[in-house]
Design an enzyme around this catalytic site. Structure first.
Site, PDB file in Angstrom:
ATOM      1  N   LYS A  88      48.579  29.745  45.365  1.00  0.00           N
ATOM      2  CA  LYS A  88      47.769  28.815  45.996  1.00  0.00           C
ATOM      3  C   LYS A  88      47.508  27.466  45.285  1.00  0.00           C
ATOM      4  O   LYS A  88      47.820  26.155  45.507  1.00  0.00           O
ATOM      5  CB  LYS A  88      46.474  29.082  46.632  1.00  0.00           C
ATOM      6  CG  LYS A  88      46.663  30.022  47.827  1.00  0.00           C
ATOM      7  CD  LYS A  88      45.501  30.837  48.155  1.00  0.00           C
ATOM      8  CE  LYS A  88      45.675  32.012  49.304  1.00  0.00           C
ATOM      9  NZ  LYS A  88      44.609  32.929  49.772  1.00  0.00           N
ATOM     10  N   GLN A  97      38.655  34.370  48.687  1.00  0.00           N
ATOM     11  CA  GLN A  97      39.670  35.274  48.657  1.00  0.00           C
ATOM     12  C   GLN A  97      39.188  36.657  49.056  1.00  0.00           C
ATOM     13  O   GLN A  97      38.404  37.302  48.715  1.00  0.00           O
ATOM     14  CB  GLN A  97      40.228  35.376  47.242  1.00  0.00           C
ATOM     15  CG  GLN A  97      41.527  36.095  47.383  1.00  0.00           C
ATOM     16  CD  GLN A  97      42.831  35.491  48.049  1.00  0.00           C
ATOM     17  OE1 GLN A  97      42.925  34.284  48.391  1.00  0.00           O
ATOM     18  NE2 GLN A  97      43.823  36.317  48.599  1.00  0.00           N
ATOM     19  N   ASP A 146      40.526  28.779  56.054  1.00  0.00           N
ATOM     20  CA  ASP A 146      41.100  29.906  56.224  1.00  0.00           C
ATOM     21  C   ASP A 146      41.030  30.158  58.074  1.00  0.00           C
ATOM     22  O   ASP A 146      41.862  30.927  58.482  1.00  0.00           O
ATOM     23  CB  ASP A 146      40.361  31.108  55.739  1.00  0.00           C
ATOM     24  CG  ASP A 146      41.047  31.737  54.534  1.00  0.00           C
ATOM     25  OD1 ASP A 146      42.178  31.684  54.678  1.00  0.00           O
ATOM     26  OD2 ASP A 146      40.249  32.304  53.803  1.00  0.00           O
TER      27      ASP A 146
HETATM   28  N1  GUN Z   1      43.743  37.695  51.259  1.00  0.00           N
HETATM   29  C1  GUN Z   1      44.919  38.162  51.866  1.00  0.00           C
HETATM   30  N2  GUN Z   1      45.396  36.845  52.774  1.00  0.00           N
HETATM   31  C2  GUN Z   1      43.975  36.181  52.787  1.00  0.00           C
HETATM   32  C3  GUN Z   1      44.011  35.083  53.391  1.00  0.00           C
HETATM   33  O1  GUN Z   1      44.835  34.455  54.098  1.00  0.00           O
HETATM   34  N3  GUN Z   1      42.707  34.236  53.176  1.00  0.00           N
HETATM   35  C4  GUN Z   1      41.893  34.826  52.321  1.00  0.00           C
HETATM   36  N4  GUN Z   1      40.690  34.199  51.891  1.00  0.00           N
HETATM   37  N5  GUN Z   1      42.089  36.072  51.607  1.00  0.00           N
HETATM   38  C5  GUN Z   1      43.262  36.841  51.928  1.00  0.00           C
END
Ligand code: GUN
Length: 289
Positions: free
Chosen positions: A53, A97, A120
């Site tokens: 990211k 996350q 998200d």
């Molecule tokens: N962990 C795995 N996929 C995601 C996601 O799309 N967002 C977040 N915040 N954590 C994740």
């Protein structure tokens, strides 16, 4: 005939090119979009995702801020961290996350995030809008990425039978809503751990979205020839390699021999999820101006 490969890397590059123009417009206004990522603990997969990211932010000129919090942190400390980011005018998007350490309530944390910064798309307000049929806001990234992938592949979903395997808050549930929304119009079945005879259900499907987290679960004999199969799974399977593991999807690679189209792992849904996160960050920044 071998399935068409739904190349998420290529599709995400196109999305990023569009976003670069919008980031440039924001920079002209004196605004640098900023994404804050909170990572609690040391889950190795989460660290890999967060680095991906950060790299995407760097490619697009989005500022990224990373807040590392130790796994034994008090819940209240995470709450304070999120509140501080909510009130920081220089931060446009916030992501905590997942997974959080055992016992830490993810939904409580998610609902503390300012819905306008909820890149998200997991806040109750944003998910609620989606259930109401409003898809103009911040949508959950993986399901939105899957929808883009189907659009880019020119898949007409009207009246088609779609099976979503998995009912998670992050993927399966919002995915089923997006597929069945007016204008997309698929007939959706959600399959899960209690579903009877999943193989027969899948064999009747025109589209299968596998988001269950079980390596190679969808096998060739589950798939109707010509159907579209999207593999959301990212499973770490231990091996004797230098890394000590390799990645597999929820879909067995042999499905490529019967499906009409198949998204690969890696290089399918993963890059699309990141592209959608970048898109939500830019959109959140635009909406905040
Ligand atoms: N962990 C795995 N996929 C995601 C996601 O799309 N967002 C977040 N915040 N954590 C994740």
């Amino acid at each position: 005939m071998a399935a068409t490969v739904l190349d998420g890397r290529e599709m995400s590059r196109e999305i990023e090119n569009g976003l670069k123009v919008r980031v440039a417009n924001l920079l002209d206004l004196g605004v640098t979009p900023c994404l804050a990522v909170v990572i609690v603990g040391d889950d190795p997969a989460s660290h890999v995702y967060v680095r991906a990211k950060e790299r995407a932010c760097a490619r697009l000129g989005i500022r990224s801020v990373r807040i590392d919090v130790p796994s034994d942190v008090e819940f209240e400390e995470v709450v304070r961290t999120v509140r501080k980011l909510n009130s920081d005018p220089d931060v446009n998007g916030i992501l905590v996350q997942s997974p959080l350490p055992e016992g830490m309530d993810e939904i409580k944390i998610t609902d503390l995030i300012d819905p306008k910064k909820d890149v998200d798309g997991f806040h109750a307000q944003n998910l609620g809008r989606l259930v109401q049929g409003d898809t103009s806001g911040l949508l959950p990234c993986t399901p939105a990425g899957v929808m883009h992938m189907l659009e880019s592949a020119d898949v007409d979903l009207t009246g088609k039978r779609a099976v979503v395997i998995g009912r998670s808050r992050i993927v399966g549930m919002p995915q089923s809503i997006l597929l069945s929304q007016k204008g997309v119009d698929a007939t959706v079945t959600i399959a899960h751990s209690r579903t009877a005879d999943m193989a027969t259900l899948c064999r009747e499907a025109d589209v299968i979205i596998a988001a269950v987290g079980i390596s190679n679960m969808v096998t060739r004999d589950w798939v109707k020839p010509g159907s579209i199969v999207i593999d959301v799974g990212v499973n770490r399977v231990n091996d004797d390699s230098e890394k000590g593991y390799h990645l597999t999807g929820d879909v067995h690679p042999e499905v490529g021999e019967v499906a009409g189209a198949l998204s690969p792992v890696p290089g399918g849904v993963g890059p699309m999820t990141i592209a959608m996160l970048m898109s939500n960050t830019v959109r959140a920044t635009e909406m905040q101006q």
